[in-house]
Design a protein around this motif. Structure first.
Motif, PDB file in Angstrom:
ATOM      1  N   UNK A   1      95.122-160.478  32.323  1.00  0.00           N
ATOM      2  CA  UNK A   1      93.901-160.237  33.081  1.00  0.00           C
ATOM      3  C   UNK A   1      94.246-159.842  34.513  1.00  0.00           C
ATOM      4  N   UNK A   2      93.447-158.915  35.060  1.00  0.00           N
ATOM      5  CA  UNK A   2      93.499-158.609  36.486  1.00  0.00           C
ATOM      6  C   UNK A   2      92.186-159.099  37.082  1.00  0.00           C
ATOM      7  N   UNK A   3      92.293-159.942  38.099  1.00  0.00           N
ATOM      8  CA  UNK A   3      91.131-160.445  38.819  1.00  0.00           C
ATOM      9  C   UNK A   3      90.984-159.566  40.055  1.00  0.00           C
ATOM     10  N   UNK A   4      90.015-158.666  40.013  1.00  0.00           N
ATOM     11  CA  UNK A   4      89.779-157.731  41.117  1.00  0.00           C
ATOM     12  C   UNK A   4      88.785-158.363  42.080  1.00  0.00           C
ATOM     13  N   UNK A   5      89.230-158.611  43.312  1.00  0.00           N
ATOM     14  CA  UNK A   5      88.384-159.258  44.317  1.00  0.00           C
ATOM     15  C   UNK A   5      87.686-158.212  45.187  1.00  0.00           C
TER      16      UNK A   5
ATOM     17  N   UNK B   1      92.451-149.457  36.793  1.00  0.00           N
ATOM     18  CA  UNK B   1      92.382-150.486  35.748  1.00  0.00           C
ATOM     19  C   UNK B   1      91.715-149.950  34.490  1.00  0.00           C
ATOM     20  N   UNK B   2      90.624-149.208  34.675  1.00  0.00           N
ATOM     21  CA  UNK B   2      89.920-148.648  33.509  1.00  0.00           C
ATOM     22  C   UNK B   2      90.759-147.586  32.807  1.00  0.00           C
ATOM     23  N   UNK B   3      91.384-146.683  33.593  1.00  0.00           N
ATOM     24  CA  UNK B   3      92.185-145.605  32.997  1.00  0.00           C
ATOM     25  C   UNK B   3      93.381-146.145  32.224  1.00  0.00           C
ATOM     26  N   UNK B   4      93.941-147.251  32.684  1.00  0.00           N
ATOM     27  CA  UNK B   4      95.088-147.845  32.003  1.00  0.00           C
ATOM     28  C   UNK B   4      94.688-148.931  31.011  1.00  0.00           C
ATOM     29  N   UNK B   5      93.376-149.060  30.803  1.00  0.00           N
ATOM     30  CA  UNK B   5      92.824-150.009  29.839  1.00  0.00           C
ATOM     31  C   UNK B   5      93.353-151.427  30.046  1.00  0.00           C
ATOM     32  N   UNK B   6      93.427-151.811  31.321  1.00  0.00           N
ATOM     33  CA  UNK B   6      93.848-153.171  31.653  1.00  0.00           C
ATOM     34  C   UNK B   6      92.624-154.074  31.698  1.00  0.00           C
ATOM     35  N   UNK B   7      92.705-155.250  31.102  1.00  0.00           N
ATOM     36  CA  UNK B   7      91.556-156.165  31.129  1.00  0.00           C
ATOM     37  C   UNK B   7      91.340-156.677  32.556  1.00  0.00           C
TER      38      UNK B   7
END
Length: 192
Positions: free
Chosen positions: A107-111, A129-135
């Motif tokens: 998970x990446x917590x984007x602040x 994050x979206x382009x690399x399909x990272x949660x």
């Protein structure tokens, strides 16, 4: 989850120094002065585990915290204008090394500061994050700084501003602890 077991593990300033990912990782990303260190201290119920500064741009390394099962990665804040060109280049290489490596990233917590629309750098990170399909989830820091009407208005606006009306949003306050349990629940779900 027992948060008392988390301890500072190590800090790395260049991509070549980053160790192999041996545990499930949760990364914390956001612009300088968004409150990452304060959030981590609140999350882990510690006053000074992550160093907090009133001056933006103090975190210039990837700082790892671990409890032996999960590793939290505090990424350097982006968007701080008073960096040299070499520092900006090093930061870019460090982030490419982190996200481009074989990480066990759950998970990446984007602040994002709830009081302001996402910056260009925030938008770029969300797009990445979206382009690399990272949660990822979006944690809205400094939620205690808004009055109820302003808070409600921002909660309506932010899903459209981040470009993902379905994004998970967690309002958070390091001062009051608001959102702490919800964030731990999201981390727990992602790490299962």
């Amino acid at each position: 989850m027992n948060t008392n077991n988390f301890a500072f593990e190590a800090a790395f300033g260049t991509a070549t120094q980053l160790p192999a990912s041996t545990l499930t990782e949760v990364a914390f990303a956001g612009r300088s002065n968004v409150g990452k260190s304060s959030l981590l201290n609140c999350l882990l119920r510690r006053k000074a585990l992550a160093r907090v500064s009133g001056t933006p741009g103090k975190t210039i390394t990837v700082n790892f915290y671990s409890n032996g099962q999960i590793r939290l990665a505090d990424l350097p804040g982006y968007g701080y204008a008073k960096r040299s060109h070499s520092e900006i280049r090093r930061f870019g290489e460090l982030m490419e090394g982190y996200f481009g490596g074989q990480r066990n990233l759950a998970l990446v917590v984007q602040l994002i500061d709830i009081r302001h629309a996402p910056s260009k750098d925030d938008q770029a990170m969300l797009t990445f994050l979206r382009e690399h399909e990272l949660p990822y989830i979006v944690v809205l820091t400094k939620a205690d700084k808004l009055k109820p009407m302003a808070f409600a208005k921002r909660m309506e606006e932010i899903p459209h501003e981040v470009g993902d009306p379905g994004a998970a949003l967690i309002p958070f306050s390091s001062e009051t602890g608001r959102g702490r349990d919800e964030l731990w629940a999201a981390i727990g779900d992602a790490c299962l």
